[in-house]
Design a protein around this motif. Structure first.
Motif, PDB file in Angstrom:
ATOM      1  N   VAL A  31       0.847  -1.184   0.000  1.00  7.82           N
ATOM      2  CA  VAL A  31       0.000   0.000   0.000  1.00  7.82           C
ATOM      3  C   VAL A  31       0.888   1.241   0.000  1.00  7.82           C
ATOM      4  CG1 VAL A  31      -1.709   1.348   1.282  1.00  7.82           C
ATOM      5  CG2 VAL A  31      -1.901  -1.142   1.182  1.00  7.82           C
ATOM      6  N   HIS A  32       0.722   2.077  -1.003  1.00  9.14           N
ATOM      7  CA  HIS A  32       1.491   3.318  -1.088  1.00  9.14           C
ATOM      8  C   HIS A  32       0.538   4.503  -0.988  1.00  9.14           C
ATOM      9  CE1 HIS A  32       3.957   6.381  -3.594  1.00  9.14           C
ATOM     10  NE2 HIS A  32       4.295   6.443  -2.318  1.00  9.14           N
ATOM     11  N   ILE A  33       0.814   5.409  -0.058  1.00 11.62           N
ATOM     12  CA  ILE A  33       0.043   6.643   0.046  1.00 11.62           C
ATOM     13  C   ILE A  33       0.798   7.714  -0.732  1.00 11.62           C
ATOM     14  CG2 ILE A  33      -0.982   8.345   1.593  1.00 11.62           C
ATOM     15  CD1 ILE A  33      -2.179   5.481   1.721  1.00 11.62           C
ATOM     16  N   ASP A  34       0.230   8.106  -1.845  1.00  9.49           N
ATOM     17  CA  ASP A  34       0.874   9.003  -2.817  1.00  9.49           C
ATOM     18  C   ASP A  34       0.456  10.439  -2.532  1.00  9.49           C
ATOM     19  OD1 ASP A  34       1.758  10.404  -5.040  1.00  9.49           O
ATOM     20  OD2 ASP A  34       1.156   8.849  -6.465  1.00  9.49           O
ATOM     21  N   THR A  35       1.406  11.260  -2.087  1.00  2.20           N
ATOM     22  CA  THR A  35       1.089  12.666  -1.809  1.00  2.20           C
ATOM     23  C   THR A  35       0.914  13.485  -3.076  1.00  2.20           C
ATOM     24  OG1 THR A  35       3.397  13.416  -1.736  1.00  2.20           O
ATOM     25  CG2 THR A  35       2.453  12.552   0.321  1.00  2.20           C
ATOM     26  N   LYS A  51      -1.366  26.265   2.370  1.00  6.73           N
ATOM     27  CA  LYS A  51      -0.987  27.358   1.482  1.00  6.73           C
ATOM     28  C   LYS A  51       0.279  28.022   2.009  1.00  6.73           C
ATOM     29  CE  LYS A  51      -4.779  26.767  -0.914  1.00  6.73           C
ATOM     30  NZ  LYS A  51      -4.737  26.171  -2.266  1.00  6.73           N
ATOM     31  N   GLY A  52       0.907  28.776   1.163  1.00 11.49           N
ATOM     32  CA  GLY A  52       2.087  29.502   1.596  1.00 11.49           C
ATOM     33  C   GLY A  52       3.369  28.887   1.089  1.00 11.49           C
ATOM     34  N   LYS A  53       4.441  29.558   1.407  1.00  7.10           N
ATOM     35  CA  LYS A  53       5.754  29.217   0.854  1.00  7.10           C
ATOM     36  C   LYS A  53       6.231  27.836   1.272  1.00  7.10           C
ATOM     37  CE  LYS A  53      10.276  31.361   0.245  1.00  7.10           C
ATOM     38  NZ  LYS A  53      11.051  32.603   0.428  1.00  7.10           N
ATOM     39  N   ASN A  54       5.986  27.441   2.511  1.00  9.35           N
ATOM     40  CA  ASN A  54       6.475  26.163   3.013  1.00  9.35           C
ATOM     41  C   ASN A  54       5.371  25.114   3.118  1.00  9.35           C
ATOM     42  OD1 ASN A  54       9.239  27.006   3.471  1.00  9.35           O
ATOM     43  ND2 ASN A  54       8.465  28.227   5.178  1.00  9.35           N
ATOM     44  N   ALA A  55       4.352  25.257   2.288  1.00  7.11           N
ATOM     45  CA  ALA A  55       3.233  24.314   2.309  1.00  7.11           C
ATOM     46  C   ALA A  55       3.708  22.913   1.933  1.00  7.11           C
ATOM     47  CB  ALA A  55       2.150  24.775   1.348  1.00  7.11           C
ATOM     48  N   SER A  56       3.135  21.915   2.595  1.00  4.25           N
ATOM     49  CA  SER A  56       3.491  20.520   2.335  1.00  4.25           C
ATOM     50  C   SER A  56       2.246  19.649   2.461  1.00  4.25           C
ATOM     51  CB  SER A  56       4.557  20.056   3.329  1.00  4.25           C
ATOM     52  OG  SER A  56       4.795  18.667   3.192  1.00  4.25           O
ATOM     53  N   ARG A  57       2.243  18.559   1.733  1.00  4.89           N
ATOM     54  CA  ARG A  57       1.153  17.586   1.833  1.00  4.89           C
ATOM     55  C   ARG A  57       1.493  16.438   2.778  1.00  4.89           C
ATOM     56  NH1 ARG A  57      -1.307  16.519  -4.248  1.00  4.89           N
ATOM     57  NH2 ARG A  57      -2.225  18.601  -4.573  1.00  4.89           N
ATOM     58  N   PHE A  70      14.665  21.074  -5.640  1.00  3.06           N
ATOM     59  CA  PHE A  70      13.835  22.040  -6.360  1.00  3.06           C
ATOM     60  C   PHE A  70      12.739  21.293  -7.117  1.00  3.06           C
ATOM     61  CE2 PHE A  70      12.731  24.322 -10.215  1.00  3.06           C
ATOM     62  CZ  PHE A  70      12.472  25.596  -9.743  1.00  3.06           C
ATOM     63  N   SER A  71      11.514  21.785  -7.027  1.00  2.17           N
ATOM     64  CA  SER A  71      10.403  21.159  -7.739  1.00  2.17           C
ATOM     65  C   SER A  71       9.324  22.183  -8.018  1.00  2.17           C
ATOM     66  CB  SER A  71       9.807  20.014  -6.909  1.00  2.17           C
ATOM     67  OG  SER A  71       9.090  20.518  -5.794  1.00  2.17           O
ATOM     68  N   ASP A  72       8.404  21.823  -8.894  1.00  2.00           N
ATOM     69  CA  ASP A  72       7.281  22.693  -9.230  1.00  2.00           C
ATOM     70  C   ASP A  72       6.294  22.815  -8.076  1.00  2.00           C
ATOM     71  OD1 ASP A  72       8.340  23.029 -11.757  1.00  2.00           O
ATOM     72  OD2 ASP A  72       7.153  21.395 -12.638  1.00  2.00           O
ATOM     73  N   PHE A  73       6.432  21.957  -7.058  1.00  5.74           N
ATOM     74  CA  PHE A  73       5.509  21.972  -5.932  1.00  5.74           C
ATOM     75  C   PHE A  73       5.848  23.060  -4.920  1.00  5.74           C
ATOM     76  CE2 PHE A  73       6.319  17.320  -6.862  1.00  5.74           C
ATOM     77  CZ  PHE A  73       5.359  17.250  -7.846  1.00  5.74           C
ATOM     78  N   MET A  74       6.996  23.681  -5.060  1.00  6.35           N
ATOM     79  CA  MET A  74       7.459  24.651  -4.074  1.00  6.35           C
ATOM     80  C   MET A  74       7.221  26.069  -4.575  1.00  6.35           C
ATOM     81  SD  MET A  74      11.041  22.765  -3.093  1.00  6.35           S
ATOM     82  CE  MET A  74      11.187  23.558  -1.499  1.00  6.35           C
ATOM     83  N   GLY A  75       6.762  26.934  -3.675  1.00  6.06           N
ATOM     84  CA  GLY A  75       6.539  28.331  -4.040  1.00  6.06           C
ATOM     85  C   GLY A  75       7.851  29.098  -4.014  1.00  6.06           C
ATOM     86  N   VAL A 117      12.219  18.072   7.344  1.00  3.29           N
ATOM     87  CA  VAL A 117      11.790  19.379   7.836  1.00  3.29           C
ATOM     88  C   VAL A 117      10.524  19.262   8.673  1.00  3.29           C
ATOM     89  CG1 VAL A 117      11.026  21.686   7.141  1.00  3.29           C
ATOM     90  CG2 VAL A 117      12.868  20.543   5.879  1.00  3.29           C
ATOM     91  N   ASP A 118       9.641  18.311   8.335  1.00  2.00           N
ATOM     92  CA  ASP A 118       8.373  18.165   9.052  1.00  2.00           C
ATOM     93  C   ASP A 118       8.561  17.725  10.493  1.00  2.00           C
ATOM     94  OD1 ASP A 118       9.298  15.859   7.681  1.00  2.00           O
ATOM     95  OD2 ASP A 118       7.428  14.830   8.069  1.00  2.00           O
ATOM     96  N   ASP A 119       9.709  17.123  10.810  1.00  2.00           N
ATOM     97  CA  ASP A 119       9.969  16.700  12.187  1.00  2.00           C
ATOM     98  C   ASP A 119      10.359  17.869  13.088  1.00  2.00           C
ATOM     99  OD1 ASP A 119       9.424  14.135  11.504  1.00  2.00           O
ATOM    100  OD2 ASP A 119      11.488  13.413  11.557  1.00  2.00           O
TER     101      ASP A 119
END
Length: 301
Positions: free
Chosen positions: A61-65, A105-111, A226-231, A283-285
């Motif tokens: 089972v993979h939870i895909d963000t 939302k915002g610069k450091n938004a994460s799923r 670097f990715s398109d997901f980052m503001g 970073v989430d930790d």
């Protein structure tokens, strides 16, 4: 062959295989949580040893963000094709579309935090009563509190004070209706144990575990891919760097480490000399002192 004639990797392997077979024997609908990282890849290898030539008694089972490393998804699909095992994917984007979660939302938004809801919904949908995960006690203080069979209630919540004793490697899989157990077969392994086992067993890994050049952006003192997901804005520093990743998660919260380690021997030498945990690159930790424990109480595996 006596236990004393086995080397330490053999003993760790035997314990993990025993735990996996206990899961198959005690639960009706288990699953193996697969992130595409080295620990869950190691679990798949252990499952092959535990159950072949039969099929696994559980799906992966993979939870895909939706914010994954491309290399991880490609590796996942190749592994499924190679093993022929069943893969179930839960999509965080579906949870967003259904209004189950609200995207940050915002610069450091994460799923990353949102995936707990998607995981719990996937467990409920398929009625999984046990979920095998690759967490290890050496990773983080909240994970050090876990038993190998870690009980979750009907809301998917983990209660640190409600942990059963596991004396003489006896694992109790009894659960209340609606509850489930998270099982950690490599709890007693360290990061270095995993890498030494990967080297011994010649286990393939995604390429991002080894040194490569990548555009990175500086966030909170760490270099994220670097990715398109980052503001990205004019205040950000973006640079081409030679890096690798010690841990793999959502791209928006998984930092790289500067590294020239291009093969397993060099990675192991680097980890042996390191004075920081691999979770130091997440970073989430660092959201709060109890960030990991809070996520686990909310259903994080």
């Amino acid at each position: 062959m006596s236990a004393y004639s086995l080397d330490y990797l053999d003993q760790l392997e035997a314990e993990s295989i025993h735990i996996m077979r206990e899961v198959a024997g005690q639960f009706e609908k288990p699953a193996l949580l697969f992130s595409g990282g080295k620990d869950s890849i190691t679990l798949v290898h252990l499952a092959l040893k535990a159950f072949r030539p039969a099929k696994f008694p559980f799906p992966l089972v993979h939870i895909d963000t939706g914010h994954n490393f491309v290399e991880t998804i490609e590796f996942r699909d190749q592994l499924i094709q190679k093993t022929g095992e069943k893969l179930i994917v839960g999509y965080v984007q579906d949870s967003i579309n259904e209004g189950r979660v609200t995207e940050q939302k915002g610069k450091n938004a994460s799923r990353n935090a949102l995936q707990s809801v998607t995981l719990l919904d996937t467990i409920e949908q398929y009625q999984f009563d046990a979920c095998i995960g690759g967490a290890r006690r050496d990773e983080e203080k909240a994970r050090a509190k876990e038993r190998i069979f870690s009980i979750r209630n009907e809301f998917g919540e983990w209660e640190p004070k409600n942990q059963r004793p596991e004396l003489w490697n006896i694992y109790n899989g009894k659960i209340n209706k609606g509850g489930n157990v998270r099982v950690f077969p490599i709890s007693n392994w360290t990061e270095l144990d995993v890498w030494n086992y990967i080297r011994r067993e010649k286990i393939d890994l995604p390429s991002i575990y080894f040194s490569h050049e990548r555009d990175c952006v500086l966030r909170q003192g760490q270099w994220l891919a670097f990715s398109d997901f980052m503001g990205i804005d004019h205040e950000d520093t973006v640079a081409r760097r030679t890096v690798r990743f010690r841990t793999i998660g959502d791209m928006t919260c998984t930092a790289s480490v500067d590294s020239d380690a291009k093969n397993l021997d060099e990675v192991i030498d680097e980890i042996t000399a390191s004075r920081s945990s691999e979770r130091g690159a997440r970073v989430d930790d660092k959201v709060s002192e109890s960030a990991m424990e809070d996520r686990k109480k909310n259903g994080y595996f």
